[in-house]
Structures are given as C-alpha cells and as structure tokens.
Design a protein around this motif. Sequence first.
Motif, short mmCIF file in Angstrom:
data_model
loop_
_atom_site.label_atom_id
_atom_site.label_comp_id
_atom_site.label_asym_id
_atom_site.label_seq_id
_atom_site.Cartn_x
_atom_site.Cartn_y
_atom_site.Cartn_z
N LEU A 13 -9.02 -5.08 -3.99
CA LEU A 13 -8.59 -4.81 -2.73
C LEU A 13 -7.15 -5.21 -2.37
CD1 LEU A 13 -11.47 -4.95 -0.43
CD2 LEU A 13 -10.54 -2.85 -1.08
N THR A 14 -6.94 -6.41 -3.00
CA THR A 14 -5.41 -7.30 -2.79
C THR A 14 -4.31 -6.75 -3.57
OG1 THR A 14 -6.83 -9.44 -2.06
CG2 THR A 14 -4.55 -9.61 -2.71
N ALA A 15 -4.81 -6.25 -4.70
CA ALA A 15 -3.98 -5.71 -5.82
C ALA A 15 -3.73 -4.35 -5.10
CB ALA A 15 -4.63 -5.62 -7.14
N ALA A 16 -4.58 -3.73 -4.54
CA ALA A 16 -4.39 -2.15 -4.11
C ALA A 16 -3.45 -2.37 -3.05
CB ALA A 16 -5.67 -1.62 -3.48
N VAL A 17 -3.34 -3.45 -2.09
CA VAL A 17 -2.29 -3.45 -1.21
C VAL A 17 -0.93 -3.73 -1.67
CG1 VAL A 17 -1.26 -4.96 0.58
CG2 VAL A 17 -3.48 -4.65 0.44
N ILE A 18 -0.71 -4.21 -2.77
CA ILE A 18 0.65 -4.37 -3.42
C ILE A 18 0.87 -3.23 -4.14
CG2 ILE A 18 1.93 -5.59 -5.47
CD1 ILE A 18 -0.12 -8.09 -4.58
N VAL A 19 -0.06 -2.55 -4.62
CA VAL A 19 0.31 -1.31 -5.59
C VAL A 19 0.88 0.13 -4.46
CG1 VAL A 19 -0.61 0.67 -6.78
CG2 VAL A 19 -1.21 -1.62 -7.30
N ILE A 20 0.02 -0.20 -3.44
CA ILE A 20 0.57 0.74 -2.26
C ILE A 20 1.88 0.60 -1.87
CG2 ILE A 20 -0.10 1.54 0.08
CD1 ILE A 20 -3.05 1.10 -0.68
N VAL A 21 2.26 -0.89 -1.36
CA VAL A 21 3.61 -1.12 -1.03
C VAL A 21 4.61 -0.71 -2.04
CG1 VAL A 21 5.13 -2.98 -0.43
CG2 VAL A 21 2.72 -2.75 0.72
N SER A 22 4.22 -0.79 -3.28
CA SER A 22 5.16 -0.61 -4.30
C SER A 22 5.31 0.82 -4.42
CB SER A 22 5.01 -0.97 -5.85
OG SER A 22 3.82 -0.53 -6.29
N GLU A 23 4.41 1.58 -4.27
CA GLU A 23 4.58 2.96 -4.51
C GLU A 23 5.34 3.68 -3.15
OE1 GLU A 23 3.59 5.45 -6.87
OE2 GLU A 23 3.25 3.32 -7.87
N ILE A 24 4.97 3.05 -1.72
CA ILE A 24 5.68 3.74 -0.72
C ILE A 24 7.31 3.35 -0.97
CG2 ILE A 24 6.11 2.82 1.60
CD1 ILE A 24 3.23 2.33 1.85
N ALA A 25 7.87 2.09 -1.68
CA ALA A 25 9.06 1.76 -2.00
C ALA A 25 9.68 2.80 -2.96
CB ALA A 25 9.18 0.36 -2.48
N LYS A 26 8.90 3.21 -3.90
CA LYS A 26 9.73 4.12 -4.85
C LYS A 26 9.95 5.50 -3.97
CE LYS A 26 6.55 3.04 -8.69
NZ LYS A 26 5.61 3.68 -9.82
#
Length: 118
Positions: A10-23
């Motif tokens: 779940l914690t990793a998912a938060v980071i992945v989601i933010v990086s995908e939004i930034a892309k």
Amino acid sequence: MLFILTKHALTAAVIVIVSEIAKRSDKMGALSASLPIVTLTVMLWLYVENQGVEKIANHACYTFWYVIPTLPMFLAVPFLLHRGINFWIAMAGGVLVTVILFAITAVVVKHLGIDLMP
C-alpha cells in the motif's frame, strides 16, 4: 508477515500513483507530491499499530522541523537544471543545500528546546 507485506504494498502504491500523476501533468504531480502523503501514511500506520498518540504527535512535530530545511532544495534543483547543470550534480547540490540548512536549523531550534539530532 501478511500485514507487513500489505503495508509495504500500500505504501509503495502511493509512491507509484504520485509518480504516474507526475508523468501526465507537471502541476498535478507537484500538487500530489507536495501533499504530506508519506507523513499521513506513516501516522496512519503508527495508529493502526497502536503506537499511541504521543508517538504520532512527536512524529508530526519533528516532521514539521525537518521539512523546513528541505524546502529550498525545491528551488535549488530547478535553478541548477535550468542552467544546464547535469541532473545528478543538480540533485547532489539540492541535497547539499538541505544538509547544510538542516544543520543550521538543528542549531537554531536547539535554543528553543527542540533537539532534532538523533
């Protein structure tokens, strides 16, 4: 063990989601990254793991004091990148600025009775 794996996922998912939004959008990525998502997630996990309100309150307070010296990094890195400085050197410069400002902040707030050094 399942709880720890779930926590990591779940914690990793938060980071992945933010990086995908930034892309997809510089502004939305920056907005989502500027939210205290990591701090909120940590406080949530501390609460779920029954660490007590004192521990959670201390975490929030110390996070405040640690964030202050990191803010100039978000100006230093783009400043260096826009002048053609290599990415890794710009990042190192940003980290150096943060470390120096952290040391200064630690000395200043020690006079307020706040010990930031571990």
